[in-house]
Design an enzyme around this catalytic site. Structure first.
Site, short mmCIF file in Angstrom:
data_model
loop_
_atom_site.label_atom_id
_atom_site.label_comp_id
_atom_site.label_asym_id
_atom_site.label_seq_id
_atom_site.Cartn_x
_atom_site.Cartn_y
_atom_site.Cartn_z
N LEU A 154 -2.62 -5.98 -2.11
CA LEU A 154 -3.22 -5.45 -3.35
C LEU A 154 -3.32 -3.93 -3.31
CD1 LEU A 154 -6.39 -4.61 -2.62
CD2 LEU A 154 -6.71 -7.07 -2.80
N CYS A 261 -4.92 3.36 3.09
CA CYS A 261 -3.90 2.48 3.67
C CYS A 261 -2.68 3.21 4.24
CB CYS A 261 -3.46 1.46 2.63
SG CYS A 261 -4.76 0.30 2.22
N ARG A 328 -11.13 8.36 -0.09
CA ARG A 328 -10.70 8.37 1.30
C ARG A 328 -9.29 8.97 1.43
NH1 ARG A 328 -11.87 2.30 2.90
NH2 ARG A 328 -11.28 2.06 0.71
C1 UDX Z 1 -1.17 0.49 -0.87
C2 UDX Z 1 -0.07 -0.55 -1.11
O1 UDX Z 1 0.62 -0.27 -2.32
C3 UDX Z 1 -0.68 -1.95 -1.14
O2 UDX Z 1 0.34 -2.91 -1.27
C4 UDX Z 1 -1.45 -2.17 0.15
O3 UDX Z 1 -2.06 -3.43 0.15
C5 UDX Z 1 -2.50 -1.10 0.34
O4 UDX Z 1 -1.87 0.18 0.32
P1 UDX Z 1 -3.03 1.72 -2.36
O5 UDX Z 1 -3.36 2.50 -1.14
O6 UDX Z 1 -4.13 1.12 -3.16
O7 UDX Z 1 -2.05 0.50 -1.99
O8 UDX Z 1 -2.23 2.71 -3.32
P2 UDX Z 1 -0.76 2.92 -3.86
O9 UDX Z 1 -0.73 2.67 -5.30
O10 UDX Z 1 0.24 2.21 -3.04
O11 UDX Z 1 -0.61 4.50 -3.63
C6 UDX Z 1 -0.75 5.09 -2.35
C7 UDX Z 1 -0.60 6.58 -2.42
O12 UDX Z 1 0.75 6.94 -2.69
C8 UDX Z 1 -1.44 7.28 -3.50
O13 UDX Z 1 -2.01 8.46 -2.96
C9 UDX Z 1 -0.43 7.61 -4.57
O14 UDX Z 1 -0.81 8.73 -5.33
C10 UDX Z 1 0.81 7.89 -3.74
N1 UDX Z 1 2.07 7.71 -4.46
C11 UDX Z 1 2.43 6.47 -4.92
C12 UDX Z 1 2.94 8.79 -4.65
O15 UDX Z 1 2.65 9.92 -4.23
N2 UDX Z 1 4.13 8.57 -5.29
C13 UDX Z 1 4.51 7.36 -5.74
O16 UDX Z 1 5.61 7.25 -6.30
C14 UDX Z 1 3.62 6.27 -5.56
#
Ligand code: UDX
Length: 430
Positions: A154, A261, A328
């Site tokens: 998720l 994460c 975080r």
């Molecule tokens: C992530 C995974 O997507 C999820 O499957 C796992 O269970 C937990 O870790 P999350 O940390 O909630 O989820 O956020 P996510 O939407 O994946 O984004 C992570 C980071 O990457 C954010 O800081 C976001 O801004 C960054 N990001 C995401 C980018 O810089 N570019 C992108 O194209 C996508």
């Protein structure tokens, strides 16, 4: 209906508990934080997550979901126990598994008949083996048990939706008895269920998150090449993303990935690979690119303002990504803290994260809306791409700023339009 206990009511535990109850299972959520349990029992929700509050309320009222601080109570009243506790990073990048171990001991001590213990926390490969050894050692009543791995995919901000409509469910387990029970839990979600051995299941989780982090760093490196060559990263990733083998998701260049994460999982994956004698140089580079992305943005700020000291800087967006109040490892922190140190005055606005941000950034001003954050500013920085920023009245924004300079770390504005409006506008890879 399966009787389920989930130990740990953080993001993963609470959302999983609510969604299991939603599809008809009988769920007990356990947490050792009495204050949190009291809050949940009183109808409060400790995190902001769209749709969660309604779902929790509905299922508590229906008698399918309840909260307690007693692990034995949970264990005795359920067939399957999920471990969903934090697995924080240690200073050397490895994973602190002490919470998982402690819960495994508590569960083992409380078992009086066959139980399935499922690890949902993100853990390095081979943790399931250790959990099984631990349960065997502390299995006071010497009852039968199975251990399984069931990683959670998720995303914060759309956790409920991700859980209710998963792309796939991964279950790592060796006994047929446990497979049947876990399938019964997930059958209502109507998603493909992949059954593997425990080690493979644990690896799937780290391999997925690391691959997504890799995509982001790849896009960020392409953005740097775009800046050096005069190309436009958004056109480049659009052209890449239409190739079905590549896909457009997670190719947004910006300030890099943050949150609870990706940074942690990338470090943990590098560490466990090292331990297994595999040099994961590829992921080390992914982490390095992610850090350098912030340095490159700060350089843009310094190149634009020349002297940072005494400058009024507005910040739009603090949360590590939109639709969450989670601070975080938010990239905004790594942008703001050095500027503060250099003597800048910061005024920030975030739609949801300001309350949490105060703990991390006690020395900045907080604004009631985006225009107030921009008022009188020498520069405005975009750190999180909230939708509400994309529809701002740009003429009004310009009129309230001291100098109409926008440094956009998330590429939310159109460079051509910003130029036409008379902004000094810099973004990432365009
Ligand atoms: C992530 C995974 O997507 C999820 O499957 C796992 O269970 C937990 O870790 P999350 O940390 O909630 O989820 O956020 P996510 O939407 O994946 O984004 C992570 C980071 O990457 C954010 O800081 C976001 O801004 C960054 N990001 C995401 C980018 O810089 N570019 C992108 O194209 C996508």
């Amino acid at each position: 209906m399966v009787k389920i206990t989930i130990v740990g009511t953080g993001y993963v535990g609470l959302v999983t508990g609510a969604c299991f109850a939603e599809v008809g299972h009988q769920v007990i959520c356990v947490d050792n934080d009495q204050k949190k349990v009291a809050m949940l029992q009183a109808g409060g929700i400790p995190i902001y997550e769209p749709g969660l509050e309604e779902m929790v309320k509905k299922n508590v009222a229906a008698g399918r979901l309840r909260f307690t601080s007693s692990t034995p109570e949970g264990v005795q009243n359920s067939e399957v126990i999920f471990i969903a506790v934090p697995t924080p990073p240690q200073p050397d990048g490895s994973t602190d598994l002490s919470f998982v171990e402690k819960v495994a001991r508590e569960v083992a001590g409380a078992m009086t008949e066959y139980k399935i213990v499922v690890d949902k926390s993100t853990v390095p490969v081979k943790t399931g083996e250790k959990v099984a050894e631990t349960i065997k050692r502390y299995n006071k009543h010497n009852v039968e048990f199975d251990v399984a791995s069931n990683p959670e995919f998720l995303r914060e901000g759309c956790a409920v939706d991700d859980l209710m409509h998963p792309d796939r469910v991964v279950v790592g387990v060796s006994s047929e008895r446990a497979v049947a029970k876990l399938k019964a839990i997930y059958e209502p979600f109507k998603a493909p269920i992949i059954v593997t051995d425990i080690n493979s299941s644990e690896l799937i989780k780290h391999a997925c998150n690391s691959f997504l982090a890799l995509k982001i760093s790849y896009a960020n490196l392409i953005a740097t090449i775009c800046e050096a060559s005069g190309a436009n990263v958004q056109d480049v990733v659009h052209g890449m993303g239409l190739d079905k083998r590549i896909g457009r998701a997670f190719l947004n260049a910006g300030l890099g990935y943050g949150g609870s994460c990706f940074p942690k999982d990338v470090s943990a994956f590098i560490h466990i690979a090292d331990q297994l004698g595999v040099d994961f140089g590829l992921m080390k580079e992914v982490a390095r690119i992610n850090t350098s992305q912030i340095q490159r943005f700060l350089k843009k700020v310094r190149d634009t303002l020349w002297i940072v000291k005494d400058k009024q800087i507005g910040v739009l967006g603090l949360a590590f990504k939109p639709n969450t109040d989670d601070m975080r490892l938010a990239p905004s922190l790594d942008v703001i803290r050095p500027l503060l140190k250099e003597g800048a005055k910061i005024r920030a606005y975030d739609p949801k994260a300001m309350e949490k941000a105060r703990e991390y950034l006690p020395d900045i001003e907080y604004a009631a809306d985006p225009y107030a954050a921009a008022a009188g500013a020498d520069a405005l920085l975009v750190c999180t791409e909230w939708d509400e920023f994309k529809t701002l009245d740009l003429a009004k924004l310009k009129s309230v700023m001291g100098h109409p300079t926008v440094l956009d770390g998330r590429n939310i504005f159109d460079p051509k339009r910003m130029k036409e409006l008379g902004f000094t506008y810099k973004s990432i890879g365009r």
